[in-house]
Design an enzyme around this catalytic site. Structure first.
Site, PDB file in Angstrom:
ATOM      1  N   GLU A  36       0.915  -1.201  -0.120  1.00 15.44           N
ATOM      2  CA  GLU A  36      -0.147  -0.152   0.006  1.00 15.44           C
ATOM      3  C   GLU A  36       1.007   1.021  -0.029  1.00 15.44           C
ATOM      4  O   GLU A  36       1.684   1.410   0.829  1.00 15.44           O
ATOM      5  CB  GLU A  36      -0.856  -0.160   1.325  1.00 15.44           C
ATOM      6  CG  GLU A  36      -2.230   0.356   1.162  1.00 15.44           C
ATOM      7  CD  GLU A  36      -3.054   0.252   2.640  1.00 15.44           C
ATOM      8  OE1 GLU A  36      -2.652  -0.709   3.187  1.00 15.44           O
ATOM      9  OE2 GLU A  36      -3.757   1.534   2.935  1.00 15.44           O
ATOM     10  N   ARG A 263       4.329 -12.921   9.901  1.00 15.30           N
ATOM     11  CA  ARG A 263       5.199 -11.786   9.491  1.00 15.30           C
ATOM     12  C   ARG A 263       6.262 -11.746  10.265  1.00 15.30           C
ATOM     13  O   ARG A 263       6.340 -12.289  11.281  1.00 15.30           O
ATOM     14  CB  ARG A 263       4.111 -10.449   9.817  1.00 15.30           C
ATOM     15  CG  ARG A 263       3.878 -10.125  11.146  1.00 15.30           C
ATOM     16  CD  ARG A 263       3.163  -8.752  11.421  1.00 15.30           C
ATOM     17  NE  ARG A 263       2.141  -8.734  10.556  1.00 15.30           N
ATOM     18  CZ  ARG A 263       2.201  -7.528   9.788  1.00 15.30           C
ATOM     19  NH1 ARG A 263       3.248  -6.777   9.691  1.00 15.30           N
ATOM     20  NH2 ARG A 263       1.222  -7.238   8.687  1.00 15.30           N
ATOM     21  N   LYS A 273       3.915   0.940  11.185  1.00 17.92           N
ATOM     22  CA  LYS A 273       4.119   2.236  10.322  1.00 17.92           C
ATOM     23  C   LYS A 273       3.789   3.330  11.269  1.00 17.92           C
ATOM     24  O   LYS A 273       4.505   4.382  11.208  1.00 17.92           O
ATOM     25  CB  LYS A 273       3.240   2.162   9.048  1.00 17.92           C
ATOM     26  CG  LYS A 273       3.606   1.474   7.823  1.00 17.92           C
ATOM     27  CD  LYS A 273       2.436   1.309   6.818  1.00 17.92           C
ATOM     28  CE  LYS A 273       3.009   0.626   5.748  1.00 17.92           C
ATOM     29  NZ  LYS A 273       1.915   0.133   4.736  1.00 17.92           N
TER      30      LYS A 273
HETATM   31  P1  ATP Z   1      -0.513  -1.673   6.764  1.00 18.07           P
HETATM   32  O1  ATP Z   1      -1.125  -2.013   8.132  1.00 18.07           O
HETATM   33  O2  ATP Z   1      -0.645  -0.348   6.310  1.00 18.07           O
HETATM   34  O3  ATP Z   1      -1.507  -2.563   5.666  1.00 18.07           O
HETATM   35  P2  ATP Z   1       1.424  -3.479   5.826  1.00 18.07           P
HETATM   36  O4  ATP Z   1       2.794  -3.258   6.860  1.00 18.07           O
HETATM   37  O5  ATP Z   1       0.753  -4.695   5.835  1.00 18.07           O
HETATM   38  O6  ATP Z   1       0.740  -2.016   6.600  1.00 18.07           O
HETATM   39  P3  ATP Z   1       1.543  -3.251   3.177  1.00 18.07           P
HETATM   40  O7  ATP Z   1       1.946  -2.181   2.253  1.00 18.07           O
HETATM   41  O8  ATP Z   1       0.043  -3.592   2.983  1.00 18.07           O
HETATM   42  O9  ATP Z   1       1.645  -2.821   4.503  1.00 18.07           O
HETATM   43  O10 ATP Z   1       2.403  -4.620   2.984  1.00 18.07           O
HETATM   44  C1  ATP Z   1       2.697  -5.134   1.665  1.00 18.07           C
HETATM   45  C2  ATP Z   1       3.140  -6.652   1.836  1.00 18.07           C
HETATM   46  O11 ATP Z   1       4.078  -6.578   2.810  1.00 18.07           O
HETATM   47  C3  ATP Z   1       2.057  -7.336   2.372  1.00 18.07           C
HETATM   48  O12 ATP Z   1       1.650  -8.534   1.629  1.00 18.07           O
HETATM   49  C4  ATP Z   1       2.214  -7.629   3.821  1.00 18.07           C
HETATM   50  O13 ATP Z   1       1.720  -8.702   4.044  1.00 18.07           O
HETATM   51  C5  ATP Z   1       3.752  -7.688   3.738  1.00 18.07           C
HETATM   52  N1  ATP Z   1       4.314  -7.334   4.918  1.00 18.07           N
HETATM   53  C6  ATP Z   1       4.145  -6.147   5.833  1.00 18.07           C
HETATM   54  N2  ATP Z   1       4.766  -6.362   6.977  1.00 18.07           N
HETATM   55  C7  ATP Z   1       5.305  -7.703   6.792  1.00 18.07           C
HETATM   56  C8  ATP Z   1       6.133  -8.144   7.872  1.00 18.07           C
HETATM   57  N3  ATP Z   1       6.286  -7.659   9.216  1.00 18.07           N
HETATM   58  N4  ATP Z   1       6.571  -9.379   7.597  1.00 18.07           N
HETATM   59  C9  ATP Z   1       6.329  -9.834   6.410  1.00 18.07           C
HETATM   60  N5  ATP Z   1       5.827  -9.517   5.459  1.00 18.07           N
HETATM   61  C10 ATP Z   1       5.184  -8.125   5.783  1.00 18.07           C
HETATM   62 MG    MG Z   2      -1.326  -4.358   4.558  1.00 15.76          MG
END
Ligand code: ATP
Ligand code: MG
Length: 562
Positions: A36, A263, A273
């Site tokens: 995102e 994660r 974030k």
């Molecule tokens: P938000 O809460 O804004 O959705 P997010 O960390 O999930 O935050 P995204 O931009 O949606 O941010 O994440 C992009 C991809 O990275 C998604 O597929 C998410 O599952 C993965 N991702 C985010 N944080 C982690 C993490 N700590 N470990 C592994 N994968 C992650």
């Molecule tokens: Mg997300």
């Protein structure tokens, strides 16, 4: 890409993919990385990137980069740029497959009308408070919305008028018609579209209704022909909805398959974030690329290499259960990656002057020392200059040595790396009694004996010539948080000493180091020249990682024997 990982353990995702290929469900593998654009990427995202791109690479498939830009309020083009840079920096490529969920807004809207026509979606006028009230709880079923039985015609008319901007935000929304008694709350008639009178960074003012993530994601995956839609564990309970949407749209096979993994949580740091933003906004760190942060920008600036991050991600693997990964995994992968690739040089970061009595002022002994002792041919050699005035590390001397201390002290002897032995014959102090200078004698052979009367094998210390060295600033990064699993209480948990700056000196041979140049400073760690040009008279080095074992403790140092 030339990268070949040393180890790539089989994991449950590979098992699923193997099964899907064997059963003929899919004939190729297509994954996507769906950030995102609402913040900077961090090392958790790196795990997801390495996983998605790595699987596609190993199965000769491909990976799309897709910006999940369904929430116009929080998104920004600045992030779109930086995310692409980060993925490229990690060594991955989406070729020409850069997509945006907003590319599909028209198609997503058509699908919404289709769901209305099959009786699987309806426009609901409940207020947000009422929705909450009707939803029920984990133990109690919800209640049907009084608007659930609207006719197809009425629903279509209302949705079209929602799209036309006739209603204010929150007045009504489009819902799936599933089951208000489902034990899975995600299946209790979830929202599909909401009204938002907001400008979108790509579609401008064209839309005033925006699709919900759960609805947009599965259709976007399906449009792109994604086979394995890999996401983090919190989406496990959303999978039935993911499948439901495609089922109700009668999407042709093969439909994408959602697979969840745990994660990454890295000890002594945070990935949220919101918390990262707070650290930056409150100036608790020095911007998004402060090398103490887990952001990709910080990781680059500190000096970690893309191959080290990939190695780290490969080694930690994927799991089905949330856990915390120790910082030592990142550090070990970094050392393993840097070790064969960087020159060794000598720097002293907390200098203590030493005067060698039996060298004359102006005298200089030239010593040729290889940059990479294990393979002297690898990077060649440079000259070191032993002069009357040299600098050693302050903690390589103890006025009153504690038991077991094996380095310099009055009357004791050490070996200078790459050359002869010095014995401390006296010292000078300031008025407070702090040692300000050592007076030493230089000898080609050790002069002291050990407890058994045998010639001692003194420890080795690093040094630089006071004359043939240059001042440097070093930034020593420690853990950002005091506690291994921070909860986000910045006041109570932040480590006040996470950055220590020192002015030291570096041997002359490395005086022309440029931003991004990496070295091992012997016994001190791996360092990189800070990418920002320094406006001070010295080069600024960031410590990437310490050395696990300093060779002062090693009794056998073959490379130093001549
Ligand atoms: P938000 O809460 O804004 O959705 P997010 O960390 O999930 O935050 P995204 O931009 O949606 O941010 O994440 C992009 C991809 O990275 C998604 O597929 C998410 O599952 C993965 N991702 C985010 N944080 C982690 C993490 N700590 N470990 C592994 N994968 C992650
Ligand atoms: Mg997300």
């Amino acid at each position: 890409m030339s990268y070949e990982p040393e180890e790539r353990p089989h994991n449950f995702i590979r098992t699923f993919i193997d099964e899907d290929l064997a059963s003929g469900r899919y004939t190729k593998v297509a994954t996507r990385f769906p950030p995102e654009p609402n913040g900077y990427l961090h090392i958790g995202h790196a795990k997801s990137i390495c996983l998605n791109f790595g699987l596609a690479r190993d199965y000769n498939g491909h990976t799309n980069l897709r910006f999940d830009d369904t929430n116009p309020v929080k998104e920004d083009v600045e992030y779109v740029q930086s995310i692409q840079e980060d993925v490229k920096w990690l060594g991955f490529d989406w070729d020409d497959r850069l997509y945006y969920a907003s590319d599909y807004f028209e198609k997503l809207y058509e699908c919404a009308e289709a769901l209305i026509k099959t009786g699987d979606a309806f426009v609901c006028d409940l207020s947000p408070e009422e929705v909450k009230e009707y939803r029920g709880t984990l133990t109690e079923p919800g209640r049907n919305s009084p608007y659930r039985d609207r006719t197809v015609e009425e629903n279509l008319d209302l949705l079209r008028r929602m799209r036309a901007g006739e209603f204010p935000e929150g007045a009504r929304f489009l819902r799936a018609k599933i089951d208000m008694a489902s034990p899975n709350l995600n299946m209790r008639d979830p929202a599909l579209y909401r009204i938002k009178h907001a400008r979108h960074h790509r579609t401008g003012d064209k839309w005033v209704i925006y699709p919900m993530y759960d609805y947009a994601h599965c259709i976007s995956d399906a449009i792109e022909g994604i086979t394995h839609s890999i996401c983090t564990l919190e989406f496990e309970d959303h999978r039935p909805l993911y499948d439901w949407v495609l089922e109700k749209l009668n999407w042709p096979a093969p439909r994408p398959r959602q697979i969840e993994f745990a994660r990454l949580n890295l000890e002594y740091t945070l990935m949220s974030k919101r918390k990262l933003l707070q650290l930056v906004r409150e100036k608790l760190v020095d911007g998004w690329d402060d090398p103490r942060l887990p952001t990709m920008a910080a990781i680059r600036r500190r000096g970690f290499t893309p191959s080290a991050i990939r190695l780290f991600c490969d080694r930690i693997g994927v799991a089905k259960k949330d856990s915390w990964i120790g910082l030592d995994w990142l550090e070990k992968a970094t050392r393993d990656d840097l070790n064969p690739n960087v020159k060794r040089v000598m720097a002293v970061i907390d200098p203590l002057p030493v005067e060698i009595v039996n060298l004359k002022e102006g005298e200089k002994r030239v010593i040729s020392a290889p940059y990479f002792p294990d393979e002297p041919e690898k990077f060649g050699a440079r000259d070191l200059f032993l002069t009357k005035h040299i600098l050693i590390e302050r903690d390589d001397f103890m006025l009153e040595p504690i038991k077991g201390y094996k380095r310099l002290a009055p009357g004791r002897e050490v070996r200078l790396r790459w050359t002869a032995y010095i014995k401390c014959i006296s010292y000078e102090t300031d008025e407070k009694g702090n040692v300000t200078r050592l007076i030493c004698e230089l000898n080609q052979e050790p002069t002291t004996v050990d407890e058994k009367g045998k010639p001692a094998r003194p420890n080795i210390v690093h040094w630089v010539s006071a004359l043939y060295s240059n001042p440097i600033k070093v930034r020593l990064y420690e853990k950002l948080f005091k506690v291994p699993r921070p909860t986000g209480d910045l006041e109570g948990e932040l480590n006040p000493n996470s950055l220590i700056e020192k002015i030291g000196r570096l041997e002359r041979s490395a005086a022309d180091a440029r931003p991004f140049d990496r070295f091992q400073f012997e016994r001190l760690g791996y360092f990189m020249v800070d990418p920002y040009p320094s406006d001070e008279e010295y080069i600024v080095f960031n410590r990437i990682v310490t050395l696990k074992d300093s060779w002062a403790k090693r009794t056998k140092d073959k490379a130093n024997k001549k």
